[in-house]
Motif scaffolding. Structure first.
Motif, short mmCIF file in Angstrom:
data_model
loop_
_atom_site.label_atom_id
_atom_site.label_comp_id
_atom_site.label_asym_id
_atom_site.label_seq_id
_atom_site.Cartn_x
_atom_site.Cartn_y
_atom_site.Cartn_z
N CYS A 94 3.70 -10.41 14.92
CA CYS A 94 2.58 -9.48 15.09
C CYS A 94 2.94 -8.08 14.57
O CYS A 94 2.10 -7.41 13.96
N ARG A 95 4.16 -7.65 14.84
CA ARG A 95 4.57 -6.33 14.35
C ARG A 95 4.60 -6.31 12.81
O ARG A 95 4.14 -5.35 12.19
N ALA A 96 5.13 -7.37 12.23
CA ALA A 96 5.13 -7.46 10.77
C ALA A 96 3.71 -7.50 10.23
O ALA A 96 3.39 -6.85 9.22
N ALA A 97 2.83 -8.23 10.91
CA ALA A 97 1.43 -8.31 10.49
C ALA A 97 0.80 -6.92 10.48
O ALA A 97 0.10 -6.54 9.52
N ALA A 98 1.05 -6.16 11.54
CA ALA A 98 0.49 -4.81 11.62
C ALA A 98 1.03 -3.92 10.51
O ALA A 98 0.31 -3.09 9.94
N ALA A 99 2.31 -4.09 10.17
CA ALA A 99 2.90 -3.30 9.08
C ALA A 99 2.23 -3.62 7.74
O ALA A 99 1.99 -2.71 6.93
N PHE A 100 1.90 -4.88 7.52
CA PHE A 100 1.21 -5.25 6.27
C PHE A 100 -0.20 -4.66 6.24
O PHE A 100 -0.67 -4.21 5.19
N VAL A 101 -0.86 -4.64 7.39
CA VAL A 101 -2.18 -4.00 7.47
C VAL A 101 -2.05 -2.51 7.13
O VAL A 101 -2.83 -1.96 6.34
N ALA A 102 -1.04 -1.86 7.72
CA ALA A 102 -0.83 -0.43 7.47
C ALA A 102 -0.51 -0.15 6.01
O ALA A 102 -0.84 0.92 5.49
N ALA A 103 0.13 -1.13 5.34
CA ALA A 103 0.48 -0.96 3.93
C ALA A 103 -0.70 -1.23 3.01
O ALA A 103 -0.57 -1.15 1.78
N GLY A 104 -1.87 -1.54 3.60
CA GLY A 104 -3.07 -1.74 2.80
C GLY A 104 -3.30 -3.15 2.31
O GLY A 104 -4.16 -3.38 1.45
N ILE A 105 -2.54 -4.11 2.84
CA ILE A 105 -2.70 -5.50 2.40
C ILE A 105 -4.00 -6.07 2.95
O ILE A 105 -4.25 -6.04 4.15
N GLU A 106 -4.82 -6.60 2.04
CA GLU A 106 -6.10 -7.21 2.41
C GLU A 106 -5.99 -8.73 2.33
O GLU A 106 -5.07 -9.28 1.74
N LYS A 107 -6.96 -9.39 2.91
CA LYS A 107 -7.00 -10.85 2.89
C LYS A 107 -7.04 -11.33 1.43
O LYS A 107 -7.81 -10.82 0.62
N GLY A 108 -6.16 -12.28 1.11
CA GLY A 108 -6.11 -12.80 -0.25
C GLY A 108 -5.11 -12.10 -1.16
O GLY A 108 -4.80 -12.61 -2.25
#
Length: 529
Positions: free
Chosen positions: A45-59
């Motif tokens: 979950c923490r890694a997931a949140a970091a990817f969201v913060a880095a601007g990673i979108e679905k796909g």
């Protein structure tokens, strides 16, 4: 622990389920570090949140180019949990080979390590044009050219929990989970697209078939960039609640020491892995009696090896299997109660829910049992297609949904497959697929080479190794070492031909194509067949 009939079919849901099902049981043990299933869910979950913060979108695509380690699993769970597509890179690639995959996949983030087989990844990529790549992150260690994994994870602190939960919930079973690149006959890598549902369903079936258990301590020597180490490795372990023991770099003595220390029960690998253990005189210094389950394939398996795995190494269960990246890794598999000869001489029968036939490659009609045909596969395991390559997808998957594997095999009356040849000329060295067309294309770039053809020749314990037949241009002067050095400078090590033969001409058919059976005959005459 029994398996739930309603196993979640997306990775974020699976990780949450595993945390509830296996809670404080050890999910990963690496060195002195232990991570429970509860903790793994939190790390994901923490890694997931970091990817969201880095601007990673679905796909979006995120690449991992690193050896087996806990952080690899954390990162993969995190990125897939927010709908990103995992793009694993082979650790043996040269910088130009890795850059080609990064460009073609459009990867926005690269997660890597300080040093791989060919050198420092960041240095190898320094001069490459990678317009889509926004972030370089080191999973361990530090470097000027990259952000550390801990610093990247700190980005998670700025993500609202409701935003993260919405992203996790948005991932559907039929979303693309990963893009594993596999070379084709043209030598151009193809990105194979598979979904969350396919990965989980196939490896739940695989684990049920081989008998994977929550009590297993699973030593994962197979690299995570491979289906064998990723999907049949840590993903299958999570499905069944096994303990994952990642191996960063294989060493025979270290592996035997770890088998004894961690009471390893599950040890899959190419036949060469078991042959190395059997041949090592130091083996008697270690207690390997915990070994229970071995799964092999990727090359011909001697009957004696199966018997020795049982009688000498002490495995209760040994099975062989066949699959390819385009089939989510699995097509057929032996069953634990099959006899040694069946396990050694066949690749088993189709996994549950999947159709397999040996077909006339021109008509698609099934050939009579006992006759050679191209292996065709249809079912939930067949990839969605090749990324951004619709024509190649259309050539590989028929309108009726059959995957044309390019492999030639014979099916017996029981439905068991024996792989006899490869339409695509591929050979397998130490479990790694090698495509002659790619090697040939590279060697054509060597000054003085007029023609070149590459075949695989048998060699223990690797299974097969490359042999290059080279025709020189008039006046050119090259030796075997020069050819090998050029190949080593431009290709991953397992693709470099072990043998080089200089010939006056290559055997050609009426249409000008190289007759490779004639080259195999020449190799045998030289004692290499």
């Amino acid at each position: 622990m029994s398996q739930s009939p309603s196993l979640p079919l997306s990775l974020p849901a699976l990780i949450a389920w595993a945390a509830d099902e296996y809670n404080d049981k050890t999910a990963i043990k690496e060195g002195d570090r232990r991570v429970s299933y509860d903790e793994l869910a939190q790390l994901g979950c923490r890694a997931a949140a970091a990817f969201v913060a880095a601007g990673i979108e679905k796909g979006d695509r995120v690449a991992i180019w690193a050896p087996n380690m806990t952080e690899w699993i954390e990162a993969a769970i995190g990125l897939e949990s927010v709908g990103a597509v995992l793009v694993p890179l082979n650790n043996r690639l040269q910088g130009n080979e890795a850059a080609d995959i990064l460009r073609r996949s459009g990867a926005r983030i690269l997660l890597t390590y300080t040093r791989l087989e060919k050198g420092e990844p960041l240095a190898m990529l320094a001069s490459e044009d990678l317009p889509a790549l926004e972030h370089r992150v080191l999973l361990r260690g530090s470097a000027e050219r990259a952000e550390s994994w801990d610093a990247f994870l700190d980005r998670a602190d700025g993500v609202d929990i409701e935003v993260l939960e919405a992203r996790l919930a948005s991932v559907e079973p039929d979303d693309v989970a990963d893009m594993l690149f596999t070379s084709g006959t043209t030598g151009k890598p193809k990105g194979v697209l598979c979904t969350h549902r396919q990965n989980i369903q196939v490896f739940k079936t695989w684990g049920d078939t081989v008998g994977l258990r929550s009590s297993d301590n699973y030593l994962i020597i197979n690299p995570f960039f491979h289906t064998f180490g990723y999907k049949a490795g840590w993903l299958a372990a999570i499905i069944f609640g096994s303990t994952i023991l990642p191996v960063m770099a294989f060493d025979k003595e270290a592996a035997m020491k770890q088998i004894e220390a961690d009471k390893v029960t599950m040890l899959p690998g190419a036949p060469s892995l078991y042959e190395m253990l059997l041949a090592d005189p130091a083996r008697d210094n270690y207690d390997l009696s915990s070994l229970r389950l071995g799964v092999t394939g990727a090359a011909s398996v001697p009957v004696k090896l199966v018997k020795d795995m049982r009688d000498v190494l002490g495995f209760e269960t040994v099975v062989t299997a066949y699959g390819l990246t385009e089939s989510t890794g699995v097509v057929s598999i032996c069953r634990p109660d099959d006899d040694a000869e069946t396990i050694a001489t066949t690749s088993g029968r189709a996994i549950e829910g999947v159709e397999v036939k040996c077909a006339n490659p021109e008509t698609g009609d099934e050939v009579p049992r006992g006759s050679e045909g191209e292996i065709w596969v249809r079912g939930y395991n067949v990839m969605l297609g090749y990324f951004d390559m619709p024509e190649a997808t259309q050539e590989t998957i028929t309108e009726e949904g059959w995957l044309r594997t390019g492999d030639i095999g014979v099916m017996d009356e029981r439905g068991y497959l024996r792989i006899t040849d490869r339409l695509k000329d591929m050979y397998i060295m130490n479990g790694e697929n090698v495509y002659p067309a790619e090697v040939e294309k590279t060697l054509y770039g060597l000054e003085g080479v007029a023609q070149v053809a590459v075949i695989g020749v048998p060699k223990a314990p690797q299974g097969e190794v490359g042999m290059a037949f080279v025709v020189l241009k008039p006046g050119a002067s090259l030796d075997k070492d020069a050819v090998a050095a050029y190949a080593a400078a431009n290709l991953a090590r397992y693709k470099v031909p072990m043998h080089v033969a200089f010939v006056d001409s290559l055997p050609l058919n009426a249409s000008g194509k190289v007759v490779k059976p004639e080259l195999k005959k020449l190799a045998r005459e030289q004692g290499l067949g």
